[in-house]
Enzyme design. Structure first.
Site, short mmCIF file in Angstrom:
data_model
loop_
_atom_site.label_atom_id
_atom_site.label_comp_id
_atom_site.label_asym_id
_atom_site.label_seq_id
_atom_site.Cartn_x
_atom_site.Cartn_y
_atom_site.Cartn_z
N LYS A 41 0.84 -1.09 0.36
CA LYS A 41 0.06 -0.11 -0.14
C LYS A 41 1.02 1.38 0.04
CE LYS A 41 -4.46 0.61 2.38
NZ LYS A 41 -5.32 0.60 3.35
O1 G3P Z 1 -9.49 1.58 4.34
C1 G3P Z 1 -8.92 2.77 4.71
C2 G3P Z 1 -9.78 2.69 6.06
O2 G3P Z 1 -9.00 2.10 6.95
C3 G3P Z 1 -10.09 4.33 6.59
O3 G3P Z 1 -11.05 4.20 7.32
O4 G3P Z 1 -13.02 4.75 8.88
O5 G3P Z 1 -10.64 5.36 9.14
O6 G3P Z 1 -11.94 6.60 7.41
P1 G3P Z 1 -11.52 5.53 8.25
#
Ligand code: G3P
Length: 219
Positions: free
Chosen positions: A87
């Site tokens: 990533k």
């Molecule tokens: O895959 C990306 C994710 O982990 C981010 O999620 O909920 O932190 O915006 P969030």
């Protein structure tokens, strides 16, 4: 459409895997820290533990932000297991690194994508996956699902092979909307996946079927 789980929690990964619907895992440095996984060796071991649960792509994120160190880190991550996808953040050095890693046959997931322009660059560089963060777009009063639609449209129009991986999913309806929009992959925490199962008419219907069976088979 592929289903990935977005967590570094081994129990939750096992639970989703046991459902039989899991195609892969995505992680990021925040998710690793949330599980208390710190220090280079522990982090590397944790990625291997995840790969040993799920036979599918497992995204492991680089910490470096300059080309040379992104490549070094990416090579050591990719060497951990055949299913590791590196990533890489959507920054200038990241785009250069994705191009180089693609040439070296190392799979990449371009992360922290918030616009169609960024998604075009990721595809041009040859990323295996592009990760638009739809929940974070909704958080700032824009429409995350519309971005998925736009990227899917552009990729189809131009025959880009990069897969659209809808990330930052917060609830079950996000999953359904991303499926409608043509996302190749959704990655989300365990809870929205499990909540897809729920419908009150299923519970009522099952209760009645079982009660009717019991009535008909008494004595
Ligand atoms: O895959 C990306 C994710 O982990 C981010 O999620 O909920 O932190 O915006 P969030």
């Amino acid at each position: 459409m592929k289903f990935f789980i977005d967590t570094a929690n081994l129990d939750q990964i096992r639970q989703a895997h046991d459902l039989g619907i899991l195609d892969g895992v995505t992680t990021n440095p925040s998710l690793m820290a949330k599980e208390g996984v710190t220090g280079h060796d522990n982090i590397m071991k944790h990625y291997v533990d995840i790969c040993n649960i799920v036979d599918g792509d497992v995204s492991a994120e680089v910490i470096a932000t300059d080309f040379e160190n992104i490549i070094k880190e990416a090579e050591s991550l990719a060497a951990l297991h055949k299913n590791i996808v590196v990533k890489v953040p959507m920054i200038t050095e990241g785009v250069k690194a994705i191009k180089h890693l693609t040439y070296k046959n190392i799979k990449t997931n371009c992360t922290l994508v918030f616009s169609a322009g960024q998604a075009i660059l990721a595809a041009k560089a040859g990323a295996t996956y592009v990760s638009p963060f739809i929940g974070r777009i909704d958080d700032v009063s824009y429409d995350g699902v519309s971005l998925i639609e736009q990227i899917v449209y552009i990729y189809n129009l131009h025959g880009f092979e990069t897969e659209v991986l809808a990330a930052s999913i917060r609830h079950s309806n996000h999953i359904i909307k991303c499926a409608e929009a043509g996302a190749d992959v959704v990655t989300c925490p365990l809870d929205p996946i499990l909540k897809l199962l729920n419908h009150p008419l299923t519970d009522i219907g099952l209760e009645k079927f079982l009660a009717d069976y019991k009535k008909g088979n008494q004595g």
